[in-house]
Write a protein that holds these residues in place. Structure first.
Motif, mmCIF file in Angstrom:
data_model
loop_
_atom_site.group_PDB
_atom_site.id
_atom_site.type_symbol
_atom_site.label_atom_id
_atom_site.label_comp_id
_atom_site.label_asym_id
_atom_site.label_seq_id
_atom_site.Cartn_x
_atom_site.Cartn_y
_atom_site.Cartn_z
ATOM 1 N N PRO A 19 0.839 -1.207 0.000
ATOM 2 C CA PRO A 19 0.000 0.000 0.000
ATOM 3 C C PRO A 19 0.871 1.252 0.000
ATOM 4 C CG PRO A 19 -0.764 -1.587 1.639
ATOM 5 C CD PRO A 19 0.566 -2.082 1.155
ATOM 6 N N LYS A 21 1.842 4.459 1.441
ATOM 7 C CA LYS A 21 1.644 5.066 2.748
ATOM 8 C C LYS A 21 2.479 6.319 2.985
ATOM 9 C CE LYS A 21 0.255 0.805 5.102
ATOM 10 N NZ LYS A 21 0.478 -0.072 6.266
ATOM 11 N N HIS A 176 -6.681 2.111 1.120
ATOM 12 C CA HIS A 176 -6.722 1.711 2.524
ATOM 13 C C HIS A 176 -7.061 2.867 3.463
ATOM 14 C CE1 HIS A 176 -2.609 3.292 2.087
ATOM 15 N NE2 HIS A 176 -2.673 3.560 3.376
ATOM 16 N N GLU A 177 -7.261 4.069 2.890
ATOM 17 C CA GLU A 177 -7.556 5.248 3.708
ATOM 18 C C GLU A 177 -9.028 5.656 3.659
ATOM 19 O OE1 GLU A 177 -3.177 7.429 3.150
ATOM 20 O OE2 GLU A 177 -4.881 8.062 1.918
#
Length: 217
Positions: A19, A21, A176-177
């Protein structure tokens, strides 16, 4: 075979990569052609530019467009190093999405980064970057029209448009946020309120806010 990277035709929901990040984890770059040659005076910029190199950071969404007169490997290297900034020599895991153009691939390799290429002559090469480029083009045309400057001032206006968008557009949220409705998950509410400039540099833009074509005389 498990270490081979296969070219793909577009954005995928799961490309097997970690991911995103942080900033400067994944970039994308591509050439924007305006004038097909130096003899195409009808489209060449006043400063001699015939095109531009667009570079975008996947995490923050920060995008910069570097006008150029010739799209050489050396010029691409210079732009990539400028975008990454101090410490570019310590980014061996930095992934740069691009097409299969030799000048782009070789420049990425020379900088010590990893090139993630798409298939040539297949759309889209990088949908996020291409949407960003189209938005920058629209901003550039509107800024030239509003400023009343000649149409061949696009070379200077490309850079202006990049900055104007970076300090006004919201930073993108990674898969993923956010939830299925696109709303930020707990812990990412602050990023959802940041501009791309803030997400990339960690602070708001503090420079002067001036329209393109403003006379300083």
């Amino acid at each position: 075979l498990k270490h081979m990277r296969m070219a793909h035709t577009g954005e995928r929901s799961d490309d097997g990569l970690p991911p995103i990040k942080q900033r400067l984890q994944v970039l994308a770059c591509d050439v924007v052609v305006v004038a097909k040659s130096h003899v195409d005076v009808s489209r060449r910029a006043a400063d001699g530019s015939t095109g531009a190199l667009a570079i975008r950071d996947a995490y923050s969404g920060l995008s910069l467009t570097f006008p150029f007169s010739r799209t050489t490997q050396k010029k691409v290297e210079e732009c990539l190093k400028w975008f990454v900034g101090v410490g570019w020599t310590k980014k061996p895991q930095l992934l740069v999405k691009t097409d299969c153009a030799d000048n782009l691939k070789n420049a990425i390799k020379e900088c010590g980064f990893v090139a993630d290429t798409s298939l040539p002559n297949r759309f889209p090469h990088n949908s996020h970057l291409e949407r960003s480029v189209q938005t920058t083009k629209s901003c550039q045309r509107a800024s030239v029209l509003q400023g009343g400057t000649p149409t061949n001032s696009w070379g200077a206006c490309y850079w202006y448009s990049s900055i104007a968008l970076n300090i006004s557009q919201k930073a993108p949220l990674q898969p993923h946020e956010k939830d299925a409705n696109g709303k930020p998950l707990p812990g990412f509410e602050d990023k959802a309120q940041m501009t791309t400039w803030e997400a990339h540099f960690g602070e708001p833009f503090n420079g002067p806010l001036q329209p393109f074509g403003l006379s300083l005389i």
